[in-house]
Design an enzyme around this catalytic site. Structure first.
Site: not given
Ligand code: CAA
Length: 536
Positions: A141, A153, A191, A120
């Site tokens: 990524h 990415e 990021n 990242s």
């Molecule tokens: N593994 C697999 N599936 C997952 C999961 C996981 N760890 N977490 C959530 N899910 C799935 C759930 O099963 C659910 O699926 P369905 O809708 O089909 O039932 C779906 O994702 C939505 O989950 P929830 O209903 O539990 O919760 P939510 O609607 O709040 O979604 C989330 C959770 C997908 C994490 C959403 O909140 C989200 O997109 N958040 C933003 C996350 C983000 O910004 N990530 C990027 C961070 S930066 C990065 O990663 C890069 C780096 O280098 C730092």
């Protein structure tokens, strides 16, 4: 061009295990590698748990769960990877660990195998330059949670063979992902935009002027993002956020990219977020939740002064919460006796019965309203009146607080209150409780330009424009990165075009007056001056 059928993932933490799952579900044979048999087994546990969750939600059949697991070979031996076509490294973000793995791989895999890193924050060029065949080293990524978020990415270095980047891009498409191909720059696209937004939220939290719940509501409800910034930090890992901040700051030297002191402290303390059970929030089973003041503190009577849609909305909302509301139209404000009313909301409204909000007149009629209330009354000023108050027109003895009602999003409608010096905690609690009872999501922050929601959003948008201005990504790339990588319901440029470049530019300029680290992007100012959208 190598045809990829066997993939290896090295490092089975949150990201590595997620990447293994993505490839195994995509019907690739996968080597899942970690440093010891115990760590490899822990990785098996992560993948199995995630698949079990998908089965319990009815998204995966029991048979597909078995088939997916059968495609994965968990191992602690790098030497098993002799026939891998693509190896993706997802080990901790330390250059010496990456170098030692890539050096070892040089002696193990075929010369035409592709070596990818999920880093990242570290320089892909530096990783590639330390290998025997830098032309086959590329960034791939993924975003957390990798099984859910679509962005990949693909990072090209100046050393890479273009066909390698093309193969990885094609592969991402085959996995159902959305690839964005970019050069090797600190933070890449997502990021580089997300982390400064998160670190600004942390810095604001550190001032003690905004609670963690309010900050999270500002992102989730106010801006409409899937999670609030502090909750997201806990998901990503505070160590990862800190590392990306460091790399960004090294590259840009922008004060706003530096890792906030509180973040450094939490990382040093080992509070890394969900993965360690504690970060900005406590994830242990017995942890309490942040309680708002509840309805006890709310007022039982209020007045709304002014006319128009907003005035009607507020009158109805307060009445619906059981508050006795006195509705006073603009011209009657001087004669209404509001003494003893704990909460008075003043709304503009111009010609249709409210007040003319131009210049001295605002001062005059605010003085009229405040002369009819007593010192315990909290006066909230909404719409353009609040902008006037934010710009510095304040009553002497009366607490006049700007109120901003934001557009409703999936999470609700934020009612944001700017807290001025001298406001008592009881007054803030009363306002919050009343707004919450009236169906709003209350946020209290310092009465400064942007308060909390726009302070965060406008700088985030300004950063996106600066990235485009630097020629690193197009507005479309940025929007793909943020929607597919961070789950934003709309891209930053879609938001910016809707708000209008002029509104955002004005907001950023106002913020820059108080905080010299905020630098309005020249491209934003140009779009504002010419009234041009970014997406055509
Ligand atoms: N593994 C697999 N599936 C997952 C999961 C996981 N760890 N977490 C959530 N899910 C799935 C759930 O099963 C659910 O699926 P369905 O809708 O089909 O039932 C779906 O994702 C939505 O989950 P929830 O209903 O539990 O919760 P939510 O609607 O709040 O979604 C989330 C959770 C997908 C994490 C959403 O909140 C989200 O997109 N958040 C933003 C996350 C983000 O910004 N990530 C990027 C961070 S930066 C990065 O990663 C890069 C780096 O280098 C730092």
């Amino acid at each position: 061009m190598v045809s990829v059928t066997k993939v290896a993932v090295i490092g089975l933490g949150t990201m590595g295990a997620g990447i293994v799952e993505v490839f195994a579900k995509g019907e690739f044979a996968v080597y899942a590698v970690d440093g010891t048999t115990e760590l490899a087994e822990r990785g098996r546990g992560f993948v199995t748990k995630s698949l079990d969750r998908a089965v319990s939600k009815g998204k995966l059949t029991e048979a597909d769960r078995h088939a997916t697991l059968d495609r994965i070979t968990f191992t602690a031996e790098l030497t098993d990877l002799v026939d891998a076509d693509l190896v993706i490294e997802a080990v901790p973000e330390r250059m010496e660990i990456k170098h030692s793995i890539f050096t070892a791989l040089d002696d193990i895999v075929r010369p035409d195998a592709i070596l990818a890193s999920n880093t990242s924050s570290l320089s892909l060029t530096e990783i590639a330059a330390g290998t025997r065949h830098p032309e086959r080293v590329v960034g791939m990524h993924f975003f957390n949670p990798a099984p859910v978020l679509k962005l990949v990415e693909v990072i090209r270095t100046v050393l890479v063979d273009e066909s390698v980047a093309d193969t990885v891009r094609e592969l991402a498409l085959q996995l159902g992902k959305k690839p964005v191909v970019v050069g090797d720059r600190a933070g890449f696209v997502a990021n580089a935009l997300l982390i400064p937004y998160l670190s600004r939220a942390i810095a604001l939290y550190e001032t003690g002027k905004v609670s963690r719940v309010d900050l999270d509501n500002a992102g989730r409800v106010g801006i409409g993002l899937p999670m609030g910034p502090l909750t997201l930090c806990d998901l990503v890992g505070l160590d990862v956020v800190h590392e990306v901040c460091k790399v960004m700051y090294d590259a840009t030297k922008r004060p706003s990219d530096a890792s906030p002191s509180l973040l450094r402290q939490l990382v040093l303390a080992g509070r890394l977020g969900r993965k360690t059970g504690q970060g900005f929030y406590d994830y242990s089973a017995d942890a309490g939740v942040d309680e708002d003041a509840g309805t006890d503190a709310m007022t039982t009577s209020a007045a709304v002064v002014g006319e128009g849609e907003l005035a009607t909305q507020l009158v109805d909302a307060f009445a619906g919460a059981g508050v006795t509301v006195t509705a006073v139209d603009g011209p009657a404000a001087g004669t209404a006796d509001l003494a003893g009313t704990p909460l008075v909301v003043v709304v503009g409204g111009g010609a249709d019965g409210g007040f003319d909000t131009e210049g001295d007149e605002v001062d005059d009629w605010l003085a009229t309203v405040t002369s009819t209330v007593d010192a315990r009354t909290v006066v909230l000023t909404a719409d353009e009146v609040s902008e006037f108050v934010l710009a510095g027109v304040l009553g002497e003895d009366i607490a006049i607080l700007p109120l901003r009602l934001h557009q409703e999003t999936k999470g609700g409608q934020v009612a944001e209150v700017g807290v001025i010096l001298g406001t008592t905690p009881d007054q803030v609690a009363m306002v919050r409780a009343t707004l919450a009872a009236a169906g709003f999501v209350p946020i209290a922050g310092p009465a400064r330009p942007g308060v909390v929601v726009d302070a965060l959003l406008f700088q985030h948008l300004n950063d996106a424009v600066a990235m485009v201005d630097a020629g690193y990504a197009t507005p479309q790339d940025v929007d793909t990165a943020m929607t597919a990588g961070c789950g934003y319901p709309r891209g930053l440029f879609a938001i910016l075009d809707e708000l209008g470049a002029d509104v955002v530019a004005d907001g950023v300029v106002e913020q820059s007056v108080l905080d010299p680290s905020v630098v309005p992007s020249p491209l934003l100012l140009e779009h504002a001056a010419r009234d041009l959208p970014f997406l055509s």
